[in-house]
Design a protein around this motif. Structure first.
Motif, PDB file in Angstrom:
ATOM      1  N   VAL A   2       0.861  -1.186   0.000  1.00  0.00           N
ATOM      2  CA  VAL A   2       0.000   0.000   0.000  1.00  0.00           C
ATOM      3  C   VAL A   2       0.894   1.231   0.000  1.00  0.00           C
ATOM      4  N   VAL A   3       0.619   2.150  -0.929  1.00  0.00           N
ATOM      5  CA  VAL A   3       1.315   3.438  -0.936  1.00  0.00           C
ATOM      6  C   VAL A   3       0.265   4.529  -1.001  1.00  0.00           C
ATOM      7  N   GLY A   4       0.616   5.717  -0.536  1.00  0.00           N
ATOM      8  CA  GLY A   4      -0.347   6.799  -0.607  1.00  0.00           C
ATOM      9  C   GLY A   4       0.262   8.149  -0.326  1.00  0.00           C
ATOM     10  N   ILE A   5      -0.501   9.157  -0.698  1.00  0.00           N
ATOM     11  CA  ILE A   5      -0.156  10.544  -0.400  1.00  0.00           C
ATOM     12  C   ILE A   5      -1.450  11.248  -0.037  1.00  0.00           C
ATOM     13  N   GLY A   6      -1.499  11.806   1.174  1.00  0.00           N
ATOM     14  CA  GLY A   6      -2.700  12.522   1.610  1.00  0.00           C
ATOM     15  C   GLY A   6      -3.940  11.659   1.534  1.00  0.00           C
ATOM     16  N   GLY A   7      -4.932  12.108   0.760  1.00  0.00           N
ATOM     17  CA  GLY A   7      -6.197  11.398   0.634  1.00  0.00           C
ATOM     18  C   GLY A   7      -6.231  10.350  -0.458  1.00  0.00           C
ATOM     19  N   VAL A   8      -5.067   9.927  -0.948  1.00  0.00           N
ATOM     20  CA  VAL A   8      -4.974   8.957  -2.039  1.00  0.00           C
ATOM     21  C   VAL A   8      -4.164   7.755  -1.590  1.00  0.00           C
TER      22      VAL A   8
END
Length: 170
Positions: free
Chosen positions: A135-141
């Protein structure tokens, strides 16, 4: 008896050679951390897809399989990815990260990145056999998939590149 001994010896040598040639889980997790952080720190790619509230970049080979509000199913060959977005959370938000952490008891790898008011993350959890939840993400993504040990770093880089490109439409 001599044939069985020779066969067993060849099998043992083959096993040793194969295990020595493949990257260990720890090495690949470290490479995945580095790849995700590097992709996080790059300038976002120019968007080439859009859906309702967002625009985003898909690298060559990736395509949209299904779209619904807040979720886009992507595929690259036989691999599937879930792109989740919350258009109400900016790139500085930690809401999606915190919510993702609450879904599992423990992740083997929990890395966070910050740059210019953006909060990124990488999570890896051991799955069955050679598969791992990535799982990777930035902020609301966030993007999630199942990845083989040997592909953790390349998958993390590509997924972070996509996450980094997401822009909420005004």
């Amino acid at each position: 008896m001599h044939k069985r001994f020779t066969a067993a010896l060849l099998l043992f040598i083959s096993f040793i050679l194969l295990s020595a040639c493949s990257a260990s889980l720890e090495e690949e997790q470290t490479a995945a951390k580095n790849a995700a952080e590097e992709a996080f720190n790059l300038s976002p790619e120019k968007t080439n897809h859009e859906f309702e509230d967002i625009e985003y970049y898909l690298p060559f080979g990736y395509e949209v399989e299904e779209e619904s509000p807040n979720n886009i199913i992507l595929k690259n060959g036989s691999k599937r990815y879930i792109l989740f977005y919350n258009q109400h959370e900016g790139p500085d938000s930690k809401v999606v990260y915190d919510a993702t952490l609450k879904q599992k008891d423990e992740y083997e790898v929990k890395e966070t990145f910050t740059k210019d008011g953006h909060n990124g993350f990488l999570l890896i959890n051991r799955g069955k056999k050679d598969e791992h939840e990535l799982v990777v993400g930035i902020g609301g993504v966030k993007l999630s998939t199942q990845a083989a040990t040997r592909n953790l770093s390349s998958e993390a880089a590509a997924m972070m590149e996509i996450a980094n490109s997401v822009q909420v439409k005004n």
